[in-house]
Motif scaffolding. Sequence first.
Motif, mmCIF file in Angstrom:
data_model
loop_
_atom_site.group_PDB
_atom_site.id
_atom_site.type_symbol
_atom_site.label_atom_id
_atom_site.label_comp_id
_atom_site.label_asym_id
_atom_site.label_seq_id
_atom_site.Cartn_x
_atom_site.Cartn_y
_atom_site.Cartn_z
ATOM 1 N N GLU A 28 0.772 -1.378 0.101
ATOM 2 C CA GLU A 28 0.109 -0.108 -0.021
ATOM 3 C C GLU A 28 0.947 1.195 -0.038
ATOM 4 O O GLU A 28 0.270 2.514 -0.271
ATOM 5 N N ASP A 29 2.150 1.161 0.400
ATOM 6 C CA ASP A 29 3.025 2.167 0.264
ATOM 7 C C ASP A 29 3.523 2.728 -1.256
ATOM 8 O O ASP A 29 4.179 3.594 -1.444
ATOM 9 N N THR A 30 3.035 1.644 -2.269
ATOM 10 C CA THR A 30 3.558 2.001 -3.667
ATOM 11 C C THR A 30 2.959 3.137 -4.162
ATOM 12 O O THR A 30 1.696 3.414 -3.970
ATOM 13 N N ALA A 31 3.894 4.055 -4.530
ATOM 14 C CA ALA A 31 3.235 5.529 -5.348
ATOM 15 C C ALA A 31 4.467 6.296 -5.665
ATOM 16 O O ALA A 31 5.568 5.795 -5.457
ATOM 17 N N VAL A 32 4.088 7.378 -6.433
ATOM 18 C CA VAL A 32 5.233 8.340 -6.692
ATOM 19 C C VAL A 32 5.149 9.221 -5.497
ATOM 20 O O VAL A 32 4.371 9.889 -4.602
ATOM 21 N N GLY A 40 8.771 13.981 -8.421
ATOM 22 C CA GLY A 40 8.656 12.940 -7.882
ATOM 23 C C GLY A 40 9.411 11.611 -8.320
ATOM 24 O O GLY A 40 10.264 11.604 -9.231
ATOM 25 N N THR A 41 9.489 10.570 -7.491
ATOM 26 C CA THR A 41 10.379 9.319 -7.463
ATOM 27 C C THR A 41 9.424 8.016 -7.179
ATOM 28 O O THR A 41 8.611 8.297 -6.162
ATOM 29 N N LEU A 42 9.274 7.156 -8.041
ATOM 30 C CA LEU A 42 8.484 5.975 -7.733
ATOM 31 C C LEU A 42 9.085 4.991 -6.758
ATOM 32 O O LEU A 42 10.151 4.748 -6.912
ATOM 33 N N VAL A 43 8.065 4.667 -5.814
ATOM 34 C CA VAL A 43 8.679 3.590 -4.966
ATOM 35 C C VAL A 43 7.406 2.514 -5.239
ATOM 36 O O VAL A 43 6.059 2.854 -4.972
ATOM 37 N N THR A 44 8.172 1.337 -5.216
ATOM 38 C CA THR A 44 7.274 0.224 -5.712
ATOM 39 C C THR A 44 7.523 -1.078 -4.648
ATOM 40 O O THR A 44 8.751 -1.343 -4.547
ATOM 41 N N VAL A 45 6.571 -1.230 -3.915
ATOM 42 C CA VAL A 45 6.551 -2.317 -2.909
ATOM 43 C C VAL A 45 6.028 -3.660 -3.451
ATOM 44 O O VAL A 45 4.829 -3.780 -3.468
#
Length: 125
Positions: free
Chosen positions: A88-92, A118-123
Amino acid sequence: QVQLVESGGGLVQPGGSLSVSCVASGNRFSFDSMGWYRQAPGNQRELVASITSDGVTNYAASVQGRFSISRDNAMNTVSLQMGSLEPEDTAVYYCHADRRVVINVEGAYKYLEYWGRGTLVTVSP
């Protein structure tokens, strides 16, 4: 011209940790508040964490206890250490900064806001 540039996004497994950083340039003033917002697909942009120039922090309830924000006023940087990451933390993740400016002799003021790209974080497993 003020610029905010993020770095440090990427792919991480659930339960893992990741840090994102932001460096500001072009400002001849100090920001009042710096922080991080995020926006997941289909969702509105939301505050993740912020920190004032005096070090007062504010966290979204969903990240309290898992994320930690820090700021280096001399270096014009703000960082977000993220732990126990969840899908659920996946976001820009967007870096944000603001500055209060007085607009008239009565002392009325407004905030000028600045955003990174922005920087993309994918979990994900």
